[in-house]
Design a protein around this motif. Structure first.
Motif, PDB file in Angstrom:
ATOM      1  N   SER A   8       0.818  -1.217   0.000  1.00  0.00           N
ATOM      2  CA  SER A   8       0.000   0.000   0.000  1.00  0.00           C
ATOM      3  C   SER A   8       0.846   1.259   0.000  1.00  0.00           C
ATOM      4  O   SER A   8       0.337   2.350  -0.243  1.00  0.00           O
ATOM      5  CB  SER A   8      -0.940   0.003   1.218  1.00  0.00           C
ATOM      6  N   CYS A 114      -1.510  -4.339   3.860  1.00  0.00           N
ATOM      7  CA  CYS A 114      -2.534  -3.384   4.291  1.00  0.00           C
ATOM      8  C   CYS A 114      -3.766  -3.484   3.390  1.00  0.00           C
ATOM      9  O   CYS A 114      -3.663  -3.467   2.153  1.00  0.00           O
ATOM     10  CB  CYS A 114      -2.025  -1.948   4.338  1.00  0.00           C
ATOM     11  N   GLU A 137      -1.805  -7.136   7.579  1.00  0.00           N
ATOM     12  CA  GLU A 137      -2.226  -5.802   8.019  1.00  0.00           C
ATOM     13  C   GLU A 137      -1.181  -5.215   8.963  1.00  0.00           C
ATOM     14  O   GLU A 137      -0.751  -5.856   9.921  1.00  0.00           O
ATOM     15  CB  GLU A 137      -3.584  -5.876   8.706  1.00  0.00           C
ATOM     16  N   HIS A 138      -0.785  -3.975   8.646  1.00  0.00           N
ATOM     17  CA  HIS A 138       0.193  -3.240   9.454  1.00  0.00           C
ATOM     18  C   HIS A 138      -0.364  -1.905   9.950  1.00  0.00           C
ATOM     19  O   HIS A 138       0.209  -1.279  10.819  1.00  0.00           O
ATOM     20  CB  HIS A 138       1.439  -2.884   8.623  1.00  0.00           C
ATOM     21  N   SER A 139      -1.438  -1.446   9.356  1.00  0.00           N
ATOM     22  CA  SER A 139      -1.851  -0.048   9.463  1.00  0.00           C
ATOM     23  C   SER A 139      -2.278   0.386  10.865  1.00  0.00           C
ATOM     24  O   SER A 139      -2.968  -0.357  11.582  1.00  0.00           O
ATOM     25  CB  SER A 139      -3.002   0.219   8.483  1.00  0.00           C
ATOM     26  N   THR A 140      -1.888   1.605  11.226  1.00  0.00           N
ATOM     27  CA  THR A 140      -2.341   2.211  12.488  1.00  0.00           C
ATOM     28  C   THR A 140      -3.713   2.865  12.336  1.00  0.00           C
ATOM     29  O   THR A 140      -4.234   3.428  13.299  1.00  0.00           O
ATOM     30  CB  THR A 140      -1.345   3.285  12.970  1.00  0.00           C
ATOM     31  N   LEU A 141      -4.294   2.782  11.145  1.00  0.00           N
ATOM     32  CA  LEU A 141      -5.603   3.398  10.892  1.00  0.00           C
ATOM     33  C   LEU A 141      -6.632   2.979  11.946  1.00  0.00           C
ATOM     34  O   LEU A 141      -7.392   3.804  12.454  1.00  0.00           O
ATOM     35  CB  LEU A 141      -6.105   2.993   9.505  1.00  0.00           C
ATOM     36  N   THR A 301       1.708  -0.636  15.769  1.00  0.00           N
ATOM     37  CA  THR A 301       1.104  -1.921  15.422  1.00  0.00           C
ATOM     38  C   THR A 301       2.130  -3.044  15.557  1.00  0.00           C
ATOM     39  O   THR A 301       1.782  -4.200  15.756  1.00  0.00           O
ATOM     40  CB  THR A 301       0.547  -1.913  13.990  1.00  0.00           C
TER      41      THR A 301
END
Length: 386
Positions: A8, A114, A137-141, A301
């Motif tokens: 991403s 992501c 998935e890595h996102s801090t969203l 994360t």
């Protein structure tokens, strides 16, 4: 096996370390004898139109035997309605790149990093070519911006996650945040290049003790996501007792001048060395030569930099944010509550006074056994084969 990776975000000529953990994972898979390709779209909003015009990235390149195919896309509504405006521009461009370069070279599996928007692109490509995909998935969203996840976003995320053959999170904390989208989630951490980040056992002297921090310093309403304001406040307490203690601060961002202002206010300007943006090799060098790595993040994360420092045999001070909780223990460092200047000050004093308790080889060996290219690469190949 031919693995097609859709990240991403990815490194570029301006930021050579962006998405470095994606690249390290690709290198790990390549080192195990697999064919690895990366396909990526750089998207630019109106705000960054000049970068779009002056784009200099190569469409086809080869990095250490890994094929990389990329192009650019002007996306004027990239930031409209949160991040939703980017999804189709990104995914449709990925499909076009695939048609151009892979129509006669079908991969065995697609691995997206992501869900937004690599995962969405993988979902569309998987339907088109009938090849399974997995998502890491890595996102801090999900931690930082839950307000972005409105009904429309959640419907889309449900579709992307539920159609993946497997979903991986880089930490247990992140897994708990996205379990509402899918039931079965594996936890596999990020990979570390242990040939670059390796043990360096140097004598520790309390009178010349140096803490190291490396991060991107982004101003978020007079706060910094990585907690540098907390660190500077703690340094203000530390120098009262240890006036020769040093802090090396690596990284860039729009909060650097704010950090310098805080340093002046706490009277620690003379104790801080500003290293600026660092290459991976420079980060490894700084970690090898520090005495302790400290980063009081508000959100993580995973926390690749902690593991990199540990690979160099250094004890770390981290915060309980859901990422480092899984790998920081009494043998390799200290885990404290976030937003706590007093706890951070106490932890830094502990390191100054008890550094001899930490064995650099033990710390480094732990990283090799759990996060090396061989370790993580084999875990991923196991998932692919299943």
């Amino acid at each position: 096996m031919h693995i097609l990776i859709i990240p991403s975000f990815l490194f570029n000529n301006k930021d050579k370390t962006l998405g470095s953990f994606f690249m390290d994972q690709a290198r790990a898979l390549k080192s195990l004898g697999h064919k690895v390709s990366i396909i990526y779209c750089d998207t630019y909003s109106v705000k960054y139109y000049s970068d779009f015009i002056n784009y200099e990235e190569e469409e086809v390149s080869n990095v250490e035997g890994i094929e990389i195919y990329r192009t650019r896309k002007f996306c004027p509504f990239k930031h409209g309605n949160g991040v939703y405006g980017q999804k189709d521009s990104f995914a449709n461009t990925i499909l076009k790149l695939y048609d151009k370069y892979f129509s006669k070279n079908k991969p065995d599996i697609i691995h997206a990093h992501c869900a937004l928007w690599g995962g969405y692109a993988a979902y569309k490509l998987s339907k088109k070519i009938n090849v399974p995909y997995i998502i890491t998935e890595h996102s801090t969203l999900y931690m930082l911006y839950p307000n972005v996840l409105n009904d429309k976003m959640n419907i889309l995320l449900n579709k992307v996650f539920s159609n993946a053959k497997n979903v991986v999170c880089v930490s247990q904390g992140l897994k708990e945040l996205i379990q509402r989208y899918c039931a079965k989630i594996d936890v596999i951490g990020n990979v570390i290049d242990c040939s670059m980040f390796s043990e360096h056992n140097k004598p520790v002297n309390r009178s010349t003790f140096e803490f190291l921090t490396v991060c991107y310093m982004k101003n978020e309403g007079q706060l910094v996501k990585k907690g540098i304001d907390i660190l500077i406040a703690a340094m203000g307490e530390i120098v009262k007792e240890y006036p020769s203690c040093k802090l090396a601060l690596g990284g860039s961002g729009d909060a650097v001048e704010l950090v310098k202002k805080w340093a002046d206010e706490y009277g620690v300007s003379e104790n801080i060395t500003y290293l600026g943006p660092l290459s991976r090799e420079e980060v490894a060098s700084q970690m090898s030569n520090c005495d302790c790595f400290v980063l009081p993040s508000r959100y993580e994360t995973f926390g690749v930099v902690y593991i990199e420092a540990m690979a160099c045999g250094k004890p770390v001070i981290a915060t309980k944010t859901g990422g480092p909780d899984a790998f920081v223990n009494e043998q390799n460092g200290l885990l404290i509550e976030k937003e706590d200047v007093e706890a951070l000050t106490h932890a830094m004093k502990h390191m100054l006074n008890n550094h001899y308790q930490y064995n650099s080889k033990t710390i480094s060996d732990y990283v090799y056994e759990n996060f090396s290219m061989e370790s993580i690469g084999n875990k991923l190949i196991g998932l692919y084969k299943s």
